[in-house]
Each structure stands twice: as C-alpha cells, then as structure tokens.
Design a protein around this motif. Structure first.
Motif, mmCIF file in Angstrom:
data_model
loop_
_atom_site.group_PDB
_atom_site.id
_atom_site.type_symbol
_atom_site.label_atom_id
_atom_site.label_comp_id
_atom_site.label_asym_id
_atom_site.label_seq_id
_atom_site.Cartn_x
_atom_site.Cartn_y
_atom_site.Cartn_z
ATOM 1 N N ARG A 255 0.828 -1.210 0.000
ATOM 2 C CA ARG A 255 0.000 0.000 0.000
ATOM 3 C C ARG A 255 0.858 1.254 0.000
ATOM 4 N N ASN A 256 0.234 2.357 -0.420
ATOM 5 C CA ASN A 256 0.843 3.678 -0.355
ATOM 6 C C ASN A 256 2.141 3.760 -1.160
ATOM 7 N N VAL A 257 2.149 3.109 -2.315
ATOM 8 C CA VAL A 257 3.336 3.098 -3.181
ATOM 9 C C VAL A 257 3.311 4.335 -4.078
ATOM 10 N N GLN A 258 4.426 5.025 -4.176
ATOM 11 C CA GLN A 258 4.487 6.246 -4.978
ATOM 12 C C GLN A 258 5.871 6.400 -5.603
ATOM 13 N N GLY A 259 5.903 6.778 -6.874
ATOM 14 C CA GLY A 259 7.164 6.998 -7.570
ATOM 15 C C GLY A 259 7.567 5.804 -8.407
ATOM 16 N N ASP A 260 8.305 6.070 -9.495
ATOM 17 C CA ASP A 260 8.671 5.018 -10.446
ATOM 18 C C ASP A 260 9.505 3.911 -9.807
ATOM 19 N N GLU B 168 -16.165 -10.161 8.152
ATOM 20 C CA GLU B 168 -15.224 -9.786 9.206
ATOM 21 C C GLU B 168 -14.691 -8.388 8.907
ATOM 22 N N SER B 169 -14.589 -7.531 9.944
ATOM 23 C CA SER B 169 -14.209 -6.133 9.736
ATOM 24 C C SER B 169 -13.204 -5.655 10.769
ATOM 25 N N VAL B 170 -12.330 -4.751 10.322
ATOM 26 C CA VAL B 170 -11.371 -4.092 11.206
ATOM 27 C C VAL B 170 -11.344 -2.600 10.891
ATOM 28 N N TRP B 171 -10.867 -1.819 11.841
ATOM 29 C CA TRP B 171 -10.637 -0.401 11.590
ATOM 30 C C TRP B 171 -9.440 -0.239 10.653
ATOM 31 N N GLY B 172 -9.498 0.754 9.792
ATOM 32 C CA GLY B 172 -8.354 1.086 8.952
ATOM 33 C C GLY B 172 -8.047 0.033 7.913
ATOM 34 N N GLY B 173 -6.770 -0.162 7.621
ATOM 35 C CA GLY B 173 -6.329 -1.089 6.586
ATOM 36 C C GLY B 173 -6.549 -2.537 6.948
ATOM 37 N N SER C 100 -15.235 -7.504 18.763
ATOM 38 C CA SER C 100 -13.949 -7.785 19.403
ATOM 39 C C SER C 100 -13.216 -6.499 19.754
ATOM 40 N N THR C 101 -12.369 -6.572 20.739
ATOM 41 C CA THR C 101 -11.549 -5.418 21.107
ATOM 42 C C THR C 101 -10.436 -5.229 20.083
ATOM 43 N N GLN C 102 -10.382 -4.054 19.487
ATOM 44 C CA GLN C 102 -9.338 -3.712 18.522
ATOM 45 C C GLN C 102 -8.632 -2.450 19.014
ATOM 46 N N ASN C 103 -7.474 -2.623 19.592
ATOM 47 C CA ASN C 103 -6.792 -1.522 20.273
ATOM 48 C C ASN C 103 -6.056 -0.570 19.343
ATOM 49 N N TRP C 104 -5.870 -0.960 18.102
ATOM 50 C CA TRP C 104 -5.130 -0.109 17.175
ATOM 51 C C TRP C 104 -5.581 -0.358 15.750
ATOM 52 N N MET C 105 -5.164 0.512 14.861
ATOM 53 C CA MET C 105 -5.514 0.407 13.455
ATOM 54 C C MET C 105 -4.362 0.945 12.607
ATOM 55 N N ILE C 106 -4.391 0.605 11.319
ATOM 56 C CA ILE C 106 -3.450 1.171 10.360
ATOM 57 C C ILE C 106 -4.177 2.250 9.569
ATOM 58 N N TYR C 107 -3.645 3.471 9.592
ATOM 59 C CA TYR C 107 -4.280 4.543 8.840
ATOM 60 C C TYR C 107 -3.198 5.402 8.189
ATOM 61 N N LYS C 108 -3.623 6.262 7.263
ATOM 62 C CA LYS C 108 -2.677 7.128 6.584
ATOM 63 C C LYS C 108 -2.592 8.481 7.281
ATOM 64 N N ASP C 109 -1.376 8.852 7.680
ATOM 65 C CA ASP C 109 -1.131 10.161 8.268
ATOM 66 C C ASP C 109 -1.015 11.163 7.126
ATOM 67 N N LEU C 110 -1.987 12.043 6.996
ATOM 68 C CA LEU C 110 -2.016 12.976 5.881
ATOM 69 C C LEU C 110 -0.891 14.018 5.939
ATOM 70 N N ARG C 111 -0.314 14.227 7.114
ATOM 71 C CA ARG C 111 0.787 15.185 7.212
ATOM 72 C C ARG C 111 2.072 14.623 6.622
ATOM 73 N N ASN D 100 2.025 11.620 4.851
ATOM 74 C CA ASN D 100 1.632 10.755 3.729
ATOM 75 C C ASN D 100 2.170 9.334 3.883
ATOM 76 N N THR D 101 2.204 8.839 5.109
ATOM 77 C CA THR D 101 2.684 7.484 5.383
ATOM 78 C C THR D 101 1.632 6.697 6.145
ATOM 79 N N LEU D 102 1.718 5.367 6.040
ATOM 80 C CA LEU D 102 0.830 4.491 6.799
ATOM 81 C C LEU D 102 1.378 4.344 8.207
ATOM 82 N N THR D 103 0.522 4.543 9.197
ATOM 83 C CA THR D 103 0.951 4.612 10.594
ATOM 84 C C THR D 103 0.035 3.779 11.477
ATOM 85 N N ARG D 104 0.606 3.202 12.512
ATOM 86 C CA ARG D 104 -0.192 2.515 13.532
ATOM 87 C C ARG D 104 -0.729 3.544 14.515
#
Length: 598
Positions: free
Chosen positions: A140-145, A208-213, A242-253, A255-259
């Motif tokens: 995910r989040n691949v950019q550039g040649d 089945e569902s999770v927050w974020g990625g 279920s308890t989901q304590n964290w997620m993978i999301y994109k930090d717009l500042r 532009n990276t995927l972050t926990r």
C-alpha cells in the motif's frame, strides 16, 4: 509485440488464464459499474518475460527443490525488470492520475498539459492475482517510479513465500501470477465478506471487519468483528464485537501508513454501522449473482463511500471428521475458523526457533503467527492461536492443508505440554487429557512407526514391563524383528538401503498423516513419490483456460473528521438509494470457469 499491461476496462473473466482470477474478476466488475477504484493489471506474460530475460529458471528450480524460499525471493528482488516490461508499467502508472481510459478521447497534447499540471505521481496499492492460499501481501501507499517497480517485484516473490512453496510442491507445478495496481484509497474500515458462510456453507452472508487497513486482519494481528447477515433483507442475524486496540491509517501530514492507538470506547465498539452492513449485504448478493457462484469479496470504506477491491471464489472447508473423544476434559471454548477435529500432544510456541521442536501430529499453540509457522502447520494436527479470523492468511492456508484452527484464546497458562490436546473446530471447544505411558513412548520418539520389513535393535530397561509389552505388540503388528537386551542404550536402527542417508536435494515422499482412532491402528503407507519439476517447463507450457484450483452501534468519541476526497463516478454513497441503481446485465459466462470445484 506482447501487451503486458491492460486497463480494467479491457479485461473480463474470459481472460482468467492470462491475468489470474482476481484481476479478471475485479476488472469485469469495474466494466459493469460496480464500485471499484480505477486501475490496471499486469498479465502473467510479464512474469515469464522477467524470469527468461534474467535467466533465473534453472536457479529457481534448484531452490524450490531445496525449499529455500528466502533465497528465491532475494534472487527476484536483485534482478532488473526488462525495459520492454517496465516501460509499459510506468506508462500506465503515469496515466492513472489522469483517469487512464477516461481521458482516452482527448488529444495527446491536451493530455500532456493535464499531466504537467499534476506535480505528484499517484499513490497506488499493489497486490497479486493468483490462487495460492495464504500468500496475499498488499503493498500500500506506493508512490514513484522506482518504488513502483520494486514493489511489483516484491509482489512476484509472494508465490515463493513459505506458504506458496508448500502448495507449489503439492501441486507439482508453478502458476505464474498477475499483478493488480489500483488507486490508493484513504481507508476508514476494511471488510471481507462471503456470500456463503465459509465454515458451514450456510446460505447467509458472513463478514469480518477491522478499523483502517486490512493488513492486521490478514496477518492475524487483530481479532476482527464478525457479522452474520441475512441474504434476503440485509438484516443482522448475529455478531461478535472484538476489542481492537489499534488500526493502520494514513497520516495525511507525512503521507505514510501509521499505527494508531484507539481510545477504549472506540476499541470496544462495533466497526460497521447498520447502513454499511446493508450496503455490504446488497453488493455481496449482486457479486454472487453476477458470477453465478459463491464469492469472497474485500471491501473498504473511504469516508462515507464503499468500494470493492478484491474478488475470488470461496475455498471450501474440509468435511467433518469423527474422532473418539473419550477421556478429554474441556478447558475452554473459543472461535473456530475452519472445520475438523485435531488431536495431538500440545507444543507451545513462544519464539520462531521453537518450531524446530514440532513433531508430526503436534497441536501448535501460539499467540500469533511467527516465521516458520507454515512448515510447522504442515506437520501438525491443528493450530490454537491468540488472534485472527476466518479471513487471515494462516487460516486460509490451514483450510488448504485441512488443518483445524481455533482463534481468540487469551489465557495460555492453562495448557500443559505433558497432556494430549484436542481442538474441535466444529464447536470451538479445546480439551486436554493425560497422556498414557504408551502414548509417551510414541510421541517422544522412543519408537517411531517403523517401515515394513525394517529391522530394529532396541534397548530398554526391562523393569518397564508395560512399555516393553507395548513395543513388542507394535513390532509384531508391523512385522518388525526385535531383539531386547538388558543394558539401556540408544535405539539403533540397522543400516538398510531404505534407511541410508538421503541427500538434501531429494525431497521427501508424501505420507498420508490422517489421524487414526487409536495409536495402534495401522498407519497408511506411502501413497506416491513427489516429483521434481522445472521452472523452464512452466515457461514453455501454454496457458490453460480457467486455472482455478480444484481441490451495538458505533459510539464516536474522538474529535476528528474523516478525509473526504472527490466522489468518483462509480462510488456508492451511504445516502444513496442503492435499490434504484441500475442492475448490470448479467454476462453469459462460461460456467466451467465460474462454478467452483465443490
């Protein structure tokens, strides 16, 4: 000149043999106005060209036969993609931001002006299109040649991952893989739905569902929410939050995927709201109807919009097995993710090196998948794991290998390695019972089930009368000559042609390890020898048609706003009355290509 790259609009399910099942299906849905993000596919010929131009066929063949997954992957990553392939990939990539085929009717000059006006190359997601269980790895989040081409090679390596090699050696052939490249989405939630229940195959939707990625679900790092949904009206029949304590999301500042760590309220509340659940039910029914067979579908939400990102057939679970359960005491009940029952001595895995201690028929107990679990699973009689779901990669591999799996175990201190463990994936019950002395002799390797006509010289303390009688009874059953002496020594097997050392380059023979009702039952003998095979043979083999394998409502507590990007023309919004969407005309597909093996 070979065409290595095609837009979604130019591909359909009739081209499965060229692009792979997932690429062909997602393209077909895009053409017929399903909510699919724009993208293109790299066909299998590009992978063949890559191997041939770099002269890697013979080397990969050798490494496959020695099961050296890591070296194969390093070999691929160190090679260069041929110019005739990379140029076509990059041309399509640079056209993606301008909509690709959506701008096909304007002049080249106008198109170039649009491209110049865009200062950044697009963000994309890269994934494979093949039918090897447990090998999906999203880039995910691949950019550039440069990053794009490196991640295309990384996607190619996944078929040679440990899970992939197990299936390559079992099937005795190498399937090339297509590549799917599509526009990156700013994912709010991820869901995998099944148009029939994947465990019991009831006619109901399971999701089945999770927050974020989606990656934490695939890698069994999080136990997802699960939903059972009516196919008739989209109402929720059952759920598990279920308890989901964290997620993978994109930090717009950056532009990276972050926990991102979640608040207590959000971590313990339901991922999907009722409106999204109905939307998923509606689209899942439509996809099954369109292809005429049960399907597994990946969804992501971006703000208040929902997209389909991957489609494939459902891999059928193994049939229910009947095993004697006398003497077992129930320890706990957790969440089954496959079918079947497994019995064996428990082996608790805390570090990757512990997998070297796995013996044939053990029950693996671990908090999460660790490196080396794939080969260990092949030898085991089942798996108990702390987190994960039906949609995880290790569960998908276990279904292929016909191994029962139970997830959601929290307390691992209750397990005793000196006890025999039974996992019943029919009801999620985990039980244990004390191992008898006779079973200890077998499971500790004092006496392995011998091959017919093999002579064994055995030394054992004569005071262990019960053990001695057990061994003599077994040897008589298998027709083994045995000499008992009084002095304790190590077990020494006579050197016979069959027992001579086997070179590492020769792969072992397949043995039917089906559990029997008693440790004295006669095991099934060798069925067939495993054959060597060649990558070059695969390259020379013409593509075959249809290579599918036979075989509580959300409480929002955080003050932030989901990013909303311009609405693509295909997107379904939550406020839309989706019942009024025009139903695409059903294609007349070749039924042989769409009806799964079961």
């Amino acid at each position: 000149m070979t065409k290595f790259v095609s837009w979604f609009k130019d591909v359909d399910v009739s081209q499965t043999s060229l692009f792979g099942e997932q690429a062909a299906k997602i393209s077909d849905l895009y053409k017929n106005n399903f909510p699919v993000p724009i993208g293109f596919v790299i066909n299998k010929s590009a992978f063949k060209e890559f191997i041939e131009q770099n002269g890697m066929a013979e080397k990969i063949t050798q490494l496959i036969n020695t099961e050296n997954s890591e070296e194969i992957m390093n070999l691929i990553m160190s090679a260069e993609i041929p110019n005739n392939v990379s140029e076509r990939i990059l041309t399509a990539y640079h056209s993606l931001e301008t909509g690709g085929e959506r701008f096909s009717r304007i002049t080249n000059t106008a198109l170039e002006m649009i491209r110049v006006g865009r200062t950044k190359t697009p963000l994309v997601t890269i994934e494979t299109s093949n039918n090897y269980a447990g090998t999906l790895n999203l880039q995910r989040n691949v950019q550039g040649d440069k990053q794009l081409l490196e991640n295309v090679k990384k996607a190619w390596t996944t078929i040679f991952s440990p899970a992939g090699l197990i299936q390559i050696k079992q099937s005795q052939q190498i399937f090339e893989t297509g590549i799917i490249i599509k526009k990156e989405l700013e994912t709010s939630t991820s869901t995998i739905s099944y148009s029939k229940h994947p465990i019991n195959f009831n006619d109901e939707i399971f999701a089945e569902s999770v927050w974020g990625g989606i990656t934490p679900l695939l890698e069994s790092e999080i136990t997802p929410d699960s939903y059972v949904i009516s196919k008739q009206d989209g109402t929720l029949k059952n759920k598990r939050v279920s308890t989901q304590n964290w997620m993978i999301y994109k930090d717009l500042r950056t532009n990276t995927l972050t926990r991102k760590e979640l608040s207590y309220e959000r971590a313990n509340s339901q991922v999907l709201n009722p409106e999204i659940i109905k939307k998923i039910a509606y689209l899942t029914n439509r996809v099954e109807k369109y292809f005429g067979a049960p399907q597994k579908i990946m969804f992501v939400t971006e703000g208040n919009r929902i997209y389909i990102t991957r489609v494939e057939h459902i891999k059928k679970n193994q049939e229910t097995t009947q095993i004697t359960q006398e003497g077992f005491i129930e320890l706990l009940k957790a969440h089954p993710t496959t079918m079947g029952i497994g019995i064996g001595k428990a082996k608790i895995i805390q570090l990757p090196r512990d997998f070297s201690q796995i013996n044939q028929g053990n029950i693996i107990i671990t908090k999460k998948p660790l490196p080396g679990i794939e080969k260990a699973l092949l030898k085991s009689n089942g798996l108990i794991i702390g987190s994960g779901g039906i949609s995880s990669k290790i569960t998908e591999l276990a279904i292929t290998l016909k191994k029962p799996v139970i997830t959601g175990v929290i307390d691992f201190t209750i397990f005793d390695e000196n006890y025999e463990t039974m996992i019943n994936a029919e009801n999620g019950v985990i039980s244990q019972k004390e191992i008898t002395q006779q079973q200890t002799i077998l499971q500790e390797g004092l006496l392995q089930a011998p091959t017919l006509n093999e002579n064994i010289k055995l030394s054992i303390e004569t005071s262990s009368e019960q053990a001695l009688q057990t061994i003599m009874q077994m040897c008589k059953q298998y027709g083994v000559q045995i000499n008992v002496i009084n002095k304790p020594e190590e077990i020494i097997k006579q050197e016979t042609p069959f027992m001579q050392e086997i070179p590492e380059t020769i792969t072992p023979q397949f043995i039917d390890e089906t559990p029997t009702n008693s440790f004295l039952d006669e095991p099934k003998q060798i069925i067939k020898p495993e054959e060597q095979f060649s990558v070059q043979d695969m390259l020379n083999k013409p593509a075959q048609e249809n290579p599918l394998p036979l075989p509580q409502t959300r409480i929002e507590t955080e003050n932030y706003e989901e990013p909303i990007s311009p609405k693509p023309e295909n997107a379904y919004t939550i406020g839309d009355d989706y019942q009024e969407k025009k139903e695409p005309e059903k294609k007349k597909e070749n039924k042989d290509e769409l009806v799964p093996y079961w």
